[in-house]
Design a protein around this motif. Structure first.
Motif, PDB file in Angstrom:
ATOM      1  N   LYS A 131       0.850  -1.190   0.000  1.00 51.72           N
ATOM      2  CA  LYS A 131       0.000   0.000   0.000  1.00 51.72           C
ATOM      3  C   LYS A 131       0.891   1.247   0.000  1.00 51.72           C
ATOM      4  O   LYS A 131       1.806   1.359   0.823  1.00 51.72           O
ATOM      5  CB  LYS A 131      -0.910   0.024   1.224  1.00 51.72           C
ATOM      6  CG  LYS A 131      -1.927  -1.109   1.263  1.00 51.72           C
ATOM      7  CD  LYS A 131      -2.959  -0.976   0.154  1.00 51.72           C
ATOM      8  CE  LYS A 131      -4.029  -2.042   0.275  1.00 51.72           C
ATOM      9  NZ  LYS A 131      -5.017  -1.957  -0.825  1.00 51.72           N
ATOM     10  N   SER A 165      -8.756   8.175  -2.856  1.00 47.79           N
ATOM     11  CA  SER A 165      -8.342   6.885  -3.395  1.00 47.79           C
ATOM     12  C   SER A 165      -7.933   7.075  -4.842  1.00 47.79           C
ATOM     13  O   SER A 165      -8.157   8.142  -5.431  1.00 47.79           O
ATOM     14  CB  SER A 165      -9.489   5.880  -3.309  1.00 47.79           C
ATOM     15  OG  SER A 165     -10.509   6.232  -4.236  1.00 47.79           O
ATOM     16  N   ASN A 166      -7.343   6.040  -5.465  1.00 45.48           N
ATOM     17  CA  ASN A 166      -6.873   6.187  -6.839  1.00 45.48           C
ATOM     18  C   ASN A 166      -7.997   6.208  -7.871  1.00 45.48           C
ATOM     19  O   ASN A 166      -7.738   6.279  -9.073  1.00 45.48           O
ATOM     20  CB  ASN A 166      -5.837   5.121  -7.193  1.00 45.48           C
ATOM     21  CG  ASN A 166      -6.328   3.718  -6.917  1.00 45.48           C
ATOM     22  OD1 ASN A 166      -7.522   3.462  -6.885  1.00 45.48           O
ATOM     23  ND2 ASN A 166      -5.396   2.798  -6.727  1.00 45.48           N
ATOM     24  N   ASP A 216      -1.996   4.117  -3.848  1.00 40.76           N
ATOM     25  CA  ASP A 216      -3.352   3.708  -3.464  1.00 40.76           C
ATOM     26  C   ASP A 216      -4.149   4.901  -2.962  1.00 40.76           C
ATOM     27  O   ASP A 216      -5.363   4.981  -3.190  1.00 40.76           O
ATOM     28  CB  ASP A 216      -3.277   2.638  -2.365  1.00 40.76           C
ATOM     29  CG  ASP A 216      -2.611   1.369  -2.865  1.00 40.76           C
ATOM     30  OD1 ASP A 216      -3.290   0.549  -3.483  1.00 40.76           O
ATOM     31  OD2 ASP A 216      -1.385   1.243  -2.653  1.00 40.76           O
TER      32      ASP A 216
END
Length: 224
Positions: free
Chosen positions: A146, A201-202, A180
């Motif tokens: 992560k 978030s991505n 991430d």
């Protein structure tokens, strides 16, 4: 907070020498990364922080220091490749540019030619763009790790902050290599007691909004 994790944190600001007495640097103190490192450690995790020599040090985590962009890049790559980290929190204020040429009164000299640049009536510094380290972390440590990036803006609108975050996520065609999460914060909102952040978030979804570093650290532990 779940099982014990192995976490790598970067912090502080790199310094790029012009000569032995002058350098280009930024104002990063490393306070955020030091705070997060200690919070992660006290939550029962194994934490290593790569931080600049002049940065605030965590009181608990293992520390590795750097000065320049090149030193940070080398030690970050080595740590990512040699250790099995569950998460990398890349909070360092990395120099976007490094000096490579000094121009004194129209004459060019390479950086490192002088212990101290000679006096002149005019001085210019030519700088080269450094690669974005965040773009390489997943390649070095594996796509299962992560990765959290930070994007600090200054007096930016919400739209401008989102555009800055989006650029980080769009840096790779291979979406398995992008971070991430990105933590977005703006200098105008940071004070002694408050450090508001939005975590994206991505997929560019705002997954959390926090008011201070304690909330940020605990939220990141849940996400990673």
């Amino acid at each position: 907070m779940g099982s014990r994790m192995k976490i790598l944190v970067t912090g502080g600001g790199s310094i790029e020498p012009i000569d032995n007495v002058r350098a280009v640097c930024n104002f990063s103190t490393g306070k955020t990364s030091a705070f997060l490192s200690d919070l992660f450690f006290l939550a029962g995790n194994e934490v290593t922080e790569i931080l600049s020599e002049r940065a605030i040090k965590p009181s608990k985590a293992k520390c590795i220091t750097y000065k320049t962009f090149a030193e940070l890049a080398a030690v970050l790559e080595e740590e990512c490749k040699s250790q099995k980290y569950d998460a990398v929190i890349h909070a360092a204020a990395v120099s976007d540019y490094s000096p490579y040429c000094i121009v004194v009164d129209g004459k060019e000299y390479s950086v490192g030619s002088f212990s101290k640049v000679p006096a002149g009536t005019e001085l210019s510094i030519k700088m080269k763009k450094n690669p974005k380290l965040i773009d390489s972390i997943k390649s070095w440590c594996g796509v299962k790790t992560k990765v959290v990036a930070f994007k600090l803006t200054s007096n930016a609108t919400i739209v401008e902050r989102q555009e800055a975050v989006s650029k980080i996520f769009s840096s790779h065609e291979d979406k398995t290599l992008v971070p991430d999460y990105v933590v977005s914060n703006d200098l105008s909102e940071i004070s002694t007691f408050e450090h508001p952040c939005v975590i994206y978030s991505n997929t560019m979804k705002a997954v959390a909004q926090v008011k201070n570093l304690t909330e940020l650290g605990n939220t990141l532990l849940e996400l990673i």
